[in-house]
Design an enzyme around this catalytic site. Structure first.
Site, PDB file in Angstrom:
ATOM      1  CG  ASP A  22      55.010  33.861 -68.776  1.00 46.52           C
ATOM      2  OD1 ASP A  22      54.766  33.147 -67.781  1.00 46.52           O
ATOM      3  OD2 ASP A  22      56.120  33.865 -69.344  1.00 46.52           O
ATOM      4  CD  GLU A  82      53.160  29.409 -67.706  1.00 45.00           C
ATOM      5  OE1 GLU A  82      53.199  28.746 -68.750  1.00 45.00           O
ATOM      6  OE2 GLU A  82      54.117  30.077 -67.267  1.00 45.00           O
ATOM      7  CG  ASP A 154      59.453  36.830 -70.270  1.00 43.59           C
ATOM      8  OD1 ASP A 154      59.314  35.872 -69.490  1.00 43.59           O
ATOM      9  OD2 ASP A 154      60.491  37.501 -70.350  1.00 43.59           O
TER      10      ASP A 154
END
Length: 179
Positions: A22, A82, A154
């Site tokens: 991420d 992502e 996260d």
């Protein structure tokens, strides 16, 4: 340790280790899972946090070095990153894009197959709706990976990205096997 097949090999249920990333310049979440068919297991997760007061180039270097060390330590065969959506200012979007570039480049430089997933697809794959909030994501990650230990959104998001990739890579392999 079980033998892991490289991306091009056809064995559908062979274990594969996946790192989900991420991207972020302040906090870059990472999560490592192992997938064997539909069975998922937690390996590790955490957050890379370059010093906020460091120069941009230094923060990017730290991000690269930490991701490289994590990949070396946990030896994933595939990476999932992502795609980021930013509605903030142009400067923030540019800096996040640079961090995302490091998150894509680092595993690619180390020979990993890298896939990208939109945030809505990750949420839909893990929670069932593309507009899930952070709490729902964390709850589903814990349900899908009961042994998972993560500190903060996260790391949970990174595990969700890895889970999304595990689900999609299985579907793609089944499609290829049918052809």
């Amino acid at each position: 340790m079980p033998r892991r097949f490289k991306s091009g090999e056809a064995h559908l249920h062979a274990p594969v280790r996946i790192i989900g990333i991420d991207p972020g310049l302040r906090r870059c979440g990472w999560g490592v899972i192992e997938a064997a068919g539909n069975r998922l297991s937690f390996v590790a997760s955490g957050t890379v946090q370059p010093p906020a007061d460091a120069a941009l180039a230094e923060r990017l270097r730290i991000l690269h070095e930490e991701l490289r060390a994590l990949i070396g330590r946990f030896d994933p065969a595939e990476a999932a990153v992502e795609e980021t959506f930013v509605s903030a200012g142009a400067r923030s979007a540019l800096q996040l894009g640079q961090a995302r570039g490091v998150a894509l480049m680092t595993p690619a430089l180390l020979g990993l197959a890298v896939s990208e997933y939109a945030a809505n697809l990750v949420k839909k794959s893990v929670v069932g709706t593309g507009h899930a909030d952070k709490t729902q994501i964390q709850t589903m990650v814990k349900l899908l990976l009961p042994a998972a230990r993560f500190e903060g959104a996260d790391a949970a998001d990174a595990l969700a990205i890895a889970i999304c990739h595990a689900h999609h890579r299985t579907a793609l392999r089944i499609q290829a096997a049918v052809r």
